[in-house]
Design an enzyme around this catalytic site. Structure first.
Site, mmCIF file in Angstrom:
data_model
loop_
_atom_site.group_PDB
_atom_site.id
_atom_site.type_symbol
_atom_site.label_atom_id
_atom_site.label_comp_id
_atom_site.label_asym_id
_atom_site.label_seq_id
_atom_site.Cartn_x
_atom_site.Cartn_y
_atom_site.Cartn_z
ATOM 1 N N ASP A 30 53.360 120.569 31.462
ATOM 2 C CA ASP A 30 53.568 120.571 32.348
ATOM 3 C C ASP A 30 53.220 122.322 33.521
ATOM 4 O O ASP A 30 53.553 123.255 32.707
ATOM 5 C CB ASP A 30 54.720 120.675 33.441
ATOM 6 C CG ASP A 30 54.638 119.934 35.124
ATOM 7 O OD1 ASP A 30 54.576 118.591 34.933
ATOM 8 O OD2 ASP A 30 54.017 120.416 35.674
ATOM 9 N N LEU A 153 57.163 101.263 35.791
ATOM 10 C CA LEU A 153 58.061 101.964 36.005
ATOM 11 C C LEU A 153 58.839 101.779 37.236
ATOM 12 O O LEU A 153 58.161 102.062 37.748
ATOM 13 C CB LEU A 153 58.543 102.901 34.373
ATOM 14 C CG LEU A 153 58.056 104.106 35.523
ATOM 15 C CD1 LEU A 153 58.517 104.768 36.601
ATOM 16 C CD2 LEU A 153 58.892 104.745 33.195
ATOM 17 N N GLU A 155 60.866 103.351 40.200
ATOM 18 C CA GLU A 155 62.389 104.423 40.026
ATOM 19 C C GLU A 155 63.569 103.519 40.165
ATOM 20 O O GLU A 155 63.699 102.407 40.973
ATOM 21 C CB GLU A 155 61.411 105.336 41.088
ATOM 22 C CG GLU A 155 60.708 106.476 40.929
ATOM 23 C CD GLU A 155 59.651 107.158 42.230
ATOM 24 O OE1 GLU A 155 60.693 107.359 43.223
ATOM 25 O OE2 GLU A 155 59.223 107.449 42.169
ATOM 26 N N CYS A 260 53.795 104.563 44.899
ATOM 27 C CA CYS A 260 52.738 103.640 44.637
ATOM 28 C C CYS A 260 52.571 102.532 45.246
ATOM 29 O O CYS A 260 51.026 102.093 45.752
ATOM 30 C CB CYS A 260 53.688 102.566 43.228
ATOM 31 S SG CYS A 260 54.330 103.906 41.630
ATOM 32 N N ARG A 328 58.726 110.097 49.318
ATOM 33 C CA ARG A 328 57.351 109.739 49.874
ATOM 34 C C ARG A 328 57.234 108.108 50.007
ATOM 35 O O ARG A 328 57.376 107.515 49.982
ATOM 36 C CB ARG A 328 56.604 109.862 48.353
ATOM 37 C CG ARG A 328 56.350 111.177 47.494
ATOM 38 C CD ARG A 328 56.192 111.383 46.432
ATOM 39 N NE ARG A 328 56.639 111.052 45.351
ATOM 40 C CZ ARG A 328 56.093 110.541 43.890
ATOM 41 N NH1 ARG A 328 54.726 110.713 43.908
ATOM 42 N NH2 ARG A 328 57.345 110.462 43.127
HETATM 43 C C1 UDX Z 1 56.420 100.055 41.937
HETATM 44 C C2 UDX Z 1 56.212 98.863 41.398
HETATM 45 O O1 UDX Z 1 57.351 98.032 41.000
HETATM 46 C C3 UDX Z 1 55.788 99.397 39.653
HETATM 47 O O2 UDX Z 1 56.062 98.545 38.534
HETATM 48 C C4 UDX Z 1 54.311 99.794 39.681
HETATM 49 O O3 UDX Z 1 54.153 100.717 38.481
HETATM 50 C C5 UDX Z 1 55.307 101.346 40.613
HETATM 51 O O4 UDX Z 1 55.312 100.755 41.739
HETATM 52 P P1 UDX Z 1 58.321 101.672 42.950
HETATM 53 O O5 UDX Z 1 57.844 102.691 43.942
HETATM 54 O O6 UDX Z 1 59.581 102.543 42.113
HETATM 55 O O7 UDX Z 1 57.966 100.892 41.833
HETATM 56 O O8 UDX Z 1 59.627 100.493 43.846
HETATM 57 P P2 UDX Z 1 59.756 99.312 44.095
HETATM 58 O O9 UDX Z 1 60.892 98.733 43.700
HETATM 59 O O10 UDX Z 1 59.001 98.114 43.345
HETATM 60 O O11 UDX Z 1 59.955 98.684 45.576
HETATM 61 C C6 UDX Z 1 58.690 99.252 46.191
HETATM 62 C C7 UDX Z 1 58.965 99.170 47.763
HETATM 63 O O12 UDX Z 1 59.308 97.973 48.017
HETATM 64 C C8 UDX Z 1 60.649 100.012 48.343
HETATM 65 O O13 UDX Z 1 59.916 100.503 49.909
HETATM 66 C C9 UDX Z 1 61.647 98.712 48.341
HETATM 67 O O14 UDX Z 1 62.015 98.835 49.257
HETATM 68 C C10 UDX Z 1 60.191 97.069 49.105
HETATM 69 N N1 UDX Z 1 60.265 96.287 48.872
HETATM 70 C C11 UDX Z 1 60.827 96.007 47.127
HETATM 71 C C12 UDX Z 1 61.066 95.159 49.754
HETATM 72 O O15 UDX Z 1 60.627 95.676 50.913
HETATM 73 N N2 UDX Z 1 60.686 94.050 49.809
HETATM 74 C C13 UDX Z 1 61.464 93.910 48.603
HETATM 75 O O16 UDX Z 1 61.165 91.869 48.392
HETATM 76 C C14 UDX Z 1 61.090 94.391 47.046
#
Ligand code: UDX
Length: 439
Positions: A30, A153, A155, A260, A328
């Site tokens: 890094d 993945l 978080e 993401c 974020r």
């Molecule tokens: C996501 C993808 O799941 C992962 O595969 C990708 O590589 C990176 O982006 P992440 O950003 O860690 O992962 O979060 P995730 O658990 O997917 O949730 C995303 C957002 O959607 C959160 O703000 C969550 O609160 C929201 N969400 C999720 C909803 O509002 N409703 C749902 O049913 C599911």
């Protein structure tokens, strides 16, 4: 076997630590000297369950090394995984500066044959531009191939997702590169898909946009149910029982955030446009998500009698989702900013995200925002309490105690985690998304 990871964010650090645990010699590079110093002391720069122990164990066994120096890591590595950030620019395009600098630095230290595997989410076809950079810097005798190995993945469950993914996607230009990558991943379960570079890049964008669309669809259904006298919880449950639909990523609320989904939906829309296709579905997915915060703010104003000016509002949950301190694109920040602008006084609490929220400029500069030490701390003298992020600890609150603490027993539940009936019987005014049924 020696492999390197460039970038010690969620993707690079989690994947690097897991490969080190399988016995590979892993170097994580890094440019951030402070971060490397802290990692060598076993300090993890973000909250991710299980990661600290895994990193400490593998630093102690000398399988995991952290460095700012490409020269100690790259030359003997079979593969270099690029895991740097590709955040959005203010014009919505992808900022590729970290990627180009990582590839340039890697190119300068290549020796023998190396697979340069890009795990960062990148615009489709980016390898053409990256190839030009490499050609300028690579030494004679060194050969390389690009590959695309997107990361899926989430978080909060990053270790589990990396150890047991649904699938491993390898975008390659030769069988040789595929064999190197398949060999490195031999301990990881999940179906393998070997394809070309652009298809691999697109699997990532198309998957994330689809999941975001599914959430926006759930939110739209909830908004319609609320207005049409139906109950969204039952509607979505009934829909999800159809195996073709399913219940995952089908929860309504204040919308999705994180590093993401918002950026990937936007980037996929741009990819489509650049290729001559107007991807209106992606745009609607994004707009519907923004609209949820607007609708939530309407509910808050209505719950406190029309205006939040001079009202004390308690906020539970600030991270973009539970089990992370990542803020974020967190809906909570947009909600807080708007409430502050309208003259509200805020009392906020989150189990882990407060230190990060305190660094946000508008929060730092505001005298209207205060932080509490626990969930009950936000209730004191509050005119309303908002639930924004559904941490488990908020599901077990003592509402008798809350009613005594609050000035007015008003709850606006952005994730529908509380028992509406029980709260109403206790004398709370309770607002949520999606419930239009009278029963
Ligand atoms: C996501 C993808 O799941 C992962 O595969 C990708 O590589 C990176 O982006 P992440 O950003 O860690 O992962 O979060 P995730 O658990 O997917 O949730 C995303 C957002 O959607 C959160 O703000 C969550 O609160 C929201 N969400 C999720 C909803 O509002 N409703 C749902 O049913 C599911």
């Amino acid at each position: 076997m020696k492999i390197s990871f460039v970038g010690t964010g969620y993707v690079g650090l989690v994947t690097g630590a897991i490969f080190a645990d399988y016995g590979y010699k892993v170097h994580c590079i890094d440019v951030n000297e402070q971060r490397i110093k802290e990692l060598n002391e076993g300090k993890i720069p973000f909250f991710e369950p299980g990661l600290e122990a895994l990193v400490k164990k593998n630093v102690a066994s000398k399988n995991l090394h952290f460095t700012t120096d490409y020269a100690t890591a790259v030359p003997d590595s079979q593969a270099v995984f690029i895991c740097v950030g590709t955040p959005p620019l203010s014009n919505g395009e992808v900022d590729l500066s970290q990627l180009t600098s990582a590839v340039e630095m890697t190119a300068k230290h290549l020796k023998g044959y190396t697979v340069i595997a890009i795990k960062s989410t990148v615009p489709i076809g980016v390898e053409v531009m990256l190839g030009e950079i490499i050609k300028k810097h690579v030494k004679q005798g060194a050969t390389y191939e690009f590959a695309s190995v997107p990361e899926f993945l989430s978080e909060g469950t990053a270790l589990e997702n990396t150890l047991h993914p649904d699938r491993l996607v390898f975008g390659v230009t030769s069988k040789k590169a595929a064999d190197v990558l398949l060999g490195i991943h031999k301990h990881i379960s999940g179906e393998r898909i070997v394809t070309d570079l652009r298809s691999a890049q697109m699997i990532k964008y198309a998957s994330n946009t689809f999941l975001a669309m599914k959430i926006s669809y759930a939110n739209a259904v909830a908004n319609i149910a609320e207005r049409a006298g139906a109950n969204a919880r039952d509607v979505l449950y009934g829909m999800g029982l159809d195996k073709r639909i399913g219940h995952a990523f089908f929860k309504y609320g204040v919308g999705f955030g994180g590093s993401c989904f918002p950026k990937d939906v936007q980037a996929f829309y741009d990819v489509a446009l650049k290729n001559g296709y107007d991807f209106t579905l992606a745009k609607a997915t994004y707009d519907t998500n923004l609209q949820q915060v607007t609708l939530f703010l309407d509910k808050i104003r209505a719950a406190v009698g029309g205006s939040v000016e001079n009202k004390t509002i308690g906020i539970l949950g600030l991270s973009f989702k539970p089990d992370t301190d990542d803020i974020r694109e967190a809906p909570a920040l947009r909600i807080m900013k708007q409430l502050v602008e309208e003259g509200a006084k805020l009392h906020a609490y989150d189990p882990v995200a407060i230190p990060k929220v305190q660094l946000v400029p508008f929060v730092h500069e505001s005298s209207q925002i205060h932080f509490a030490d626990d969930a009950y701390g936000v209730m004191k003298d509050a005119d309303a309490m908002l639930l924004v992020t559904e941490w488990n600890e908020f599901k077990e609150l003592d509402f008798k105690k809350i009613k005594q603490l609050m000035k007015k027993p008003v709850i606006v539940d952005g994730r529908s985690i509380f028992d509406a009936q029980a709260l109403k019987e206790m004398g709370f005014s309770y607002a949520q998304f999606g419930n239009g049924s009278k029963s």
